[in-house]
Design a protein around this motif. Structure first.
Motif, PDB file in Angstrom:
ATOM      1  N   HIS A   1       9.217  48.625 -65.568  1.00  0.00           N
ATOM      2  CA  HIS A   1       8.227  47.582 -65.302  1.00  0.00           C
ATOM      3  C   HIS A   1       6.801  48.115 -65.463  1.00  0.00           C
ATOM      4  O   HIS A   1       5.914  47.390 -65.930  1.00  0.00           O
ATOM      5  N   SER A   2       6.579  49.382 -65.129  1.00  0.00           N
ATOM      6  CA  SER A   2       5.253  49.975 -65.335  1.00  0.00           C
ATOM      7  C   SER A   2       4.945  50.125 -66.816  1.00  0.00           C
ATOM      8  O   SER A   2       3.820  49.856 -67.257  1.00  0.00           O
ATOM      9  N   SER A   3       5.941  50.546 -67.593  1.00  0.00           N
ATOM     10  CA  SER A   3       5.745  50.669 -69.037  1.00  0.00           C
ATOM     11  C   SER A   3       5.426  49.317 -69.661  1.00  0.00           C
ATOM     12  O   SER A   3       4.573  49.207 -70.548  1.00  0.00           O
TER      13      SER A   3
ATOM     14  N   ASP B   1       8.391  59.375 -61.011  1.00  0.00           N
ATOM     15  CA  ASP B   1       9.121  58.108 -61.115  1.00  0.00           C
ATOM     16  C   ASP B   1       9.945  57.810 -59.866  1.00  0.00           C
ATOM     17  O   ASP B   1      10.269  56.648 -59.599  1.00  0.00           O
TER      18      ASP B   1
ATOM     19  N   LEU C   1       3.919  46.789 -68.223  1.00  0.00           N
ATOM     20  CA  LEU C   1       2.542  46.441 -67.894  1.00  0.00           C
ATOM     21  C   LEU C   1       1.551  47.194 -68.772  1.00  0.00           C
ATOM     22  O   LEU C   1       0.535  46.636 -69.207  1.00  0.00           O
ATOM     23  N   GLN C   2       1.834  48.467 -69.045  1.00  0.00           N
ATOM     24  CA  GLN C   2       0.970  49.241 -69.935  1.00  0.00           C
ATOM     25  C   GLN C   2       1.016  48.672 -71.355  1.00  0.00           C
ATOM     26  O   GLN C   2      -0.010  48.610 -72.042  1.00  0.00           O
TER      27      GLN C   2
ATOM     28  N   ALA D   1       7.678  55.929 -57.567  1.00  0.00           N
ATOM     29  CA  ALA D   1       7.319  54.676 -58.231  1.00  0.00           C
ATOM     30  C   ALA D   1       8.438  53.646 -58.144  1.00  0.00           C
ATOM     31  O   ALA D   1       8.183  52.443 -58.145  1.00  0.00           O
TER      32      ALA D   1
ATOM     33  N   LYS E   1      10.712  44.649 -62.646  1.00  0.00           N
ATOM     34  CA  LYS E   1      10.425  45.172 -61.311  1.00  0.00           C
ATOM     35  C   LYS E   1      11.489  44.733 -60.315  1.00  0.00           C
ATOM     36  O   LYS E   1      11.958  45.527 -59.483  1.00  0.00           O
TER      37      LYS E   1
ATOM     38  N   SER F   1       0.727  57.265 -72.088  1.00  0.00           N
ATOM     39  CA  SER F   1       1.228  56.150 -71.283  1.00  0.00           C
ATOM     40  C   SER F   1       2.743  56.250 -71.201  1.00  0.00           C
ATOM     41  O   SER F   1       3.365  57.096 -71.835  1.00  0.00           O
TER      42      SER F   1
ATOM     43  N   SER G   1       6.493  56.162 -68.785  1.00  0.00           N
ATOM     44  CA  SER G   1       7.054  56.933 -67.685  1.00  0.00           C
ATOM     45  C   SER G   1       8.201  57.761 -68.245  1.00  0.00           C
ATOM     46  O   SER G   1       8.334  57.913 -69.453  1.00  0.00           O
TER      47      SER G   1
ATOM     48  N   ALA H   1       7.659  42.690 -67.414  1.00  0.00           N
ATOM     49  CA  ALA H   1       7.330  43.550 -66.282  1.00  0.00           C
ATOM     50  C   ALA H   1       7.749  42.912 -64.966  1.00  0.00           C
ATOM     51  O   ALA H   1       8.299  43.577 -64.080  1.00  0.00           O
TER      52      ALA H   1
END
Length: 390
Positions: free
Chosen positions: A142-144, A189, A146-147, A192, A169, A299, A301, A165
């Motif tokens: 989900h972080s990737s 991670d 968003l990036q 996170a 999540k 960028s 994870s 994302a």
């Protein structure tokens, strides 16, 4: 202990991507720990499973967005929106739940699941609640996403990444909550994903090969710097754009950079020393032909397997801090630089004094730590038989 390793793409022996290299390392470590591993998932079209006796193939799929037709991409988007699944998971819905369930039953009696990354587990999530599981989080997806949304060029693409994302999540949290134990590929991670406790998770240090690479004392240097990767993958593309736009302009005009791998349309450089060479027959020979390896991740994870391979080969490198995530030990011939001007300067300095090191010690350290983490996870999966994995 018999484990069903559920993954989107089963190993075919080619190890063509970081995902496949990581899977091979994890499966090998599970088997070294004494587990019997049966793999279930899809093959690439025309590429049979490398271990058919221990693999259940659900069919052949090509999940690469960059090579899909516009019609196929639209079909995936429509199916994702209608089903409520992520874009990545909907690509795997070419078989029904009942077909997957029947395939699982053919695996015979087994003790638990290893849910390898979120794509396959998210596509068929309802099927994996009847036995204990380990969740392998290759990335904080989900972080990737968003990036990727922040780096997207168009509004529609940005909206799709944001939707991805939001869904990811929720799915990642659910998979972590249900799992007896979670493996990540980078230390940061763990927190996170909300599983920072040592009782809930561990990082898996990885290797890119079963044995340490043979140390070769002499190299023929054909260029100053070499990069290879799947640049169509968005996190890699973001790093490449940073390198070409921010670092390369500070390199002297005669500095020779060769970039191998599939490059998206529109990626160019006006620097006279930059050359895009496309697919190369031998990736290891290609990187060994360079005086220094730029490790340019900015960028995403998970772990950068190109960093691990560079350290295993003992090659000089200049790395961003982000390229070193998931790495506990940095060789003496790796310089860290996040400022583009400093990065360019370190590259030029490395070419003036090429220093290779013996990478076998790094490889042995990674394998030892990987095996220890795997044993810890297996103890959590089956507490009754903890002594087997001591």
């Amino acid at each position: 202990m018999h484990l069903l390793f559920a993954t989107s793409i089963v190993p075919d022996g080619a190890l063509a991507s970081g995902y496949e290299i990581a899977n091979a390392a994890i499966i090998a470590a599970l088997r070294r720990a004494g587990a019997r591993v049966t793999v279930i998932g899809f093959t690439w079209p025309g590429k049979p499973a490398s271990d058919p006796q221990n693999t259940i193939v659900l069919g052949a799929v090509d999940v690469r967005t960059e090579s899909a037709s516009s019609l196929q991409k639209l079909a995936w988007v429509a199916k994702a929106l209608l089903s409520g699944l992520t874009f990545a998971s909907v690509k795997l819905r070419v078989v029904s739940d009942s077909e997957v369930q029947a395939a699982v039953e053919r695996a015979g009696p087994f003790d638990g699941y290893v849910l390898n990354s979120v794509q396959f587990a998210g596509a068929f999530e309802s099927l994996f609640g009847d036995r204990p599981s380990i969740f392998v989080a290759h990335n904080v997806e989900h972080s990737s996403a968003l990036q990727n949304a922040a780096a997207a060029g168009g509004l529609f693409q940005r909206m799709l990444f944001r939707r991805e994302a939001k869904l990811l999540k929720v799915i990642e949290a659910r998979l972590c909550r249900r799992a007896r134990f979670v493996f990540t590929l980078a230390e940061e991670d763990r927190s996170a994903l909300g599983v920072g406790s040592d009782d809930r998770s561990a990082m898996l240090p990885l290797v890119t090969r079963a044995e340490p690479p043979a140390q070769k004392t002499l190299r023929r240097i054909d260029c100053d710097a070499a990069l290879i990767g799947t640049w169509t993958w968005q996190p890699n593309r973001i790093g490449l754009d940073w390198f070409l736009d921010k670092v390369v302009p500070h390199l002297r005009p005669d500095f020779r950079v060769r970039i191998a791998g599939s490059v998206p349309p529109g990626v160019i450089s006006t620097h006279p020393g930059v050359e895009f060479v496309g697919r190369v027959p031998d990736a290891q020979a290609f990187v060994r032909s360079a005086a220094v390896i730029p490790l340019i991740s900015t960028s995403g994870s998970g772990v950068q397997l190109k960093t691990i391979e560079t350290f295993e080969l003992g090659l000089p490198s200049v790395a961003t801090s982000h390229s070193l995530r998931g790495i506990d030990h940095r060789p003496v011939n790796c310089v860290v630089a996040d400022d583009p001007v400093a990065f360019a300067g370190a590259l030029e300095a490395a070419t003036a004094n090429v220093r290779d090191v013996d990478g076998s010690a790094f490889h042995r350290r990674q394998v030892k730590a990987l095996d220890a983490a795997i044993r810890l996870g297996l103890k959590k999966l089956d507490p009754i038989r903890q002594e087997v994995f001591a």
